[in-house]
Design an enzyme around this catalytic site. Structure first.
Site, PDB file in Angstrom:
ATOM      1  N   HIS A 136       4.956  16.061 -32.348  1.00 41.46           N
ATOM      2  CA  HIS A 136       6.064  16.481 -31.490  1.00 41.46           C
ATOM      3  C   HIS A 136       6.801  15.264 -30.932  1.00 41.46           C
ATOM      4  O   HIS A 136       6.368  14.679 -29.939  1.00 41.46           O
ATOM      5  CB  HIS A 136       5.539  17.364 -30.344  1.00 41.46           C
ATOM      6  CG  HIS A 136       5.113  18.706 -30.805  1.00 41.46           C
ATOM      7  ND1 HIS A 136       5.983  19.773 -30.878  1.00 41.46           N
ATOM      8  CD2 HIS A 136       3.923  19.158 -31.267  1.00 41.46           C
ATOM      9  CE1 HIS A 136       5.339  20.824 -31.349  1.00 41.46           C
ATOM     10  NE2 HIS A 136       4.091  20.476 -31.588  1.00 41.46           N
ATOM     11  N   CYS A 152       6.186  20.247 -36.546  1.00 40.78           N
ATOM     12  CA  CYS A 152       4.949  21.020 -36.496  1.00 40.78           C
ATOM     13  C   CYS A 152       5.055  22.273 -37.372  1.00 40.78           C
ATOM     14  O   CYS A 152       5.009  22.154 -38.589  1.00 40.78           O
ATOM     15  CB  CYS A 152       4.563  21.332 -35.049  1.00 40.78           C
ATOM     16  SG  CYS A 152       2.840  21.832 -34.865  1.00 40.78           S
ATOM     17  N   GLU A 166       9.463  15.242 -29.314  1.00 37.97           N
ATOM     18  CA  GLU A 166      10.172  15.600 -28.082  1.00 37.97           C
ATOM     19  C   GLU A 166       9.344  15.411 -26.820  1.00 37.97           C
ATOM     20  O   GLU A 166       9.881  15.464 -25.716  1.00 37.97           O
ATOM     21  CB  GLU A 166      10.681  17.044 -28.168  1.00 37.97           C
ATOM     22  CG  GLU A 166       9.613  18.122 -28.109  1.00 37.97           C
ATOM     23  CD  GLU A 166       8.924  18.427 -29.430  1.00 37.97           C
ATOM     24  OE1 GLU A 166       8.216  19.454 -29.477  1.00 37.97           O
ATOM     25  OE2 GLU A 166       9.075  17.671 -30.412  1.00 37.97           O
TER      26      GLU A 166
END
Length: 189
Positions: A166, A79, A168
């Site tokens: 993202h 990002c 994660e």
């Protein structure tokens, strides 16, 4: 795959600790490091790779551009980290048409390295408050979506990778695969 030492550069994003936990849960050594650390401090920790976390604004990205220019290691920008990487190589950053976090269907154009096993499309969780508007010099576009043309990119020669989304977060399909692919880049480098 051997255990890597992956440093997470904290750009004050809400998911920085989640990146750290995801890397740890994938059996890698990892530490969160301030983005105001010196290049020497980072190198003294003997990293195999760096992950530049997301964050609120380019103005709060600390020394990330310096790390990208001066540290010869694999670097994954997530990002804001992706945007800093683009800006460092003279890409254009600007507001996206779609602001907050949402599920985005990403078209994988090039499975090279970090997107291995993700084509033809993958569903990701991303914010497009800001995004890369033009591909920086020396980079290859890896993925796009209906709302953002440069969802992922890599440098032509150096092991520098950026993703707008993202990996994660649980909402991202194959997010752990992206990290595992990055660890493989680190091991091979």
């Amino acid at each position: 795959m051997k255990t890597m030492n992956i440093l997470v550069i904290n750009n004050y994003g809400q998911f920085c600790h989640l990146i750290h936990r995801t890397i740890r849960d994938l059996d890698m050594d990892t530490t969160i490091i301030s983005n105001t650390s010196s290049v020497e401090d980072i190198l003294s920790k003997g990293p195999d790779g760096l992950v530049l976390s997301g964050g609120p604004t380019l103005e709060r990205a600390g020394n990330c551009a310096q790390y990208i220019r001066e540290i010869d290691l694999p670097i994954l920008g997530i990002c804001l980290g992706h945007q800093v990487m683009a800006k460092t190589f003279r890409g254009e950053i600007g507001p996206g048409k779609y602001g907050g976090y949402a599920e985005v269907e990403v078209e994988v154009l090039e499975e090279d390295n970090i997107l291995q096993g993700m084509a033809p499309t993958t569903s990701v969780w991303a914010s497009h408050a800001d995004e890369v508007k033009s591909l920086p010099e020396g980079f290859i576009q890896l993925a796009r979506s209906g709302i953002c043309e440069i969802e992922a990119m890599k440098h032509e020669q150096r092991p520098l990778y950026g993703v707008q989304w993202h990996p994660e977060v649980a909402h991202t399909e194959k997010g752990k695969d992206l990290f595992l692919n990055f660890f493989q880049v680190c091991e091979d480098y």
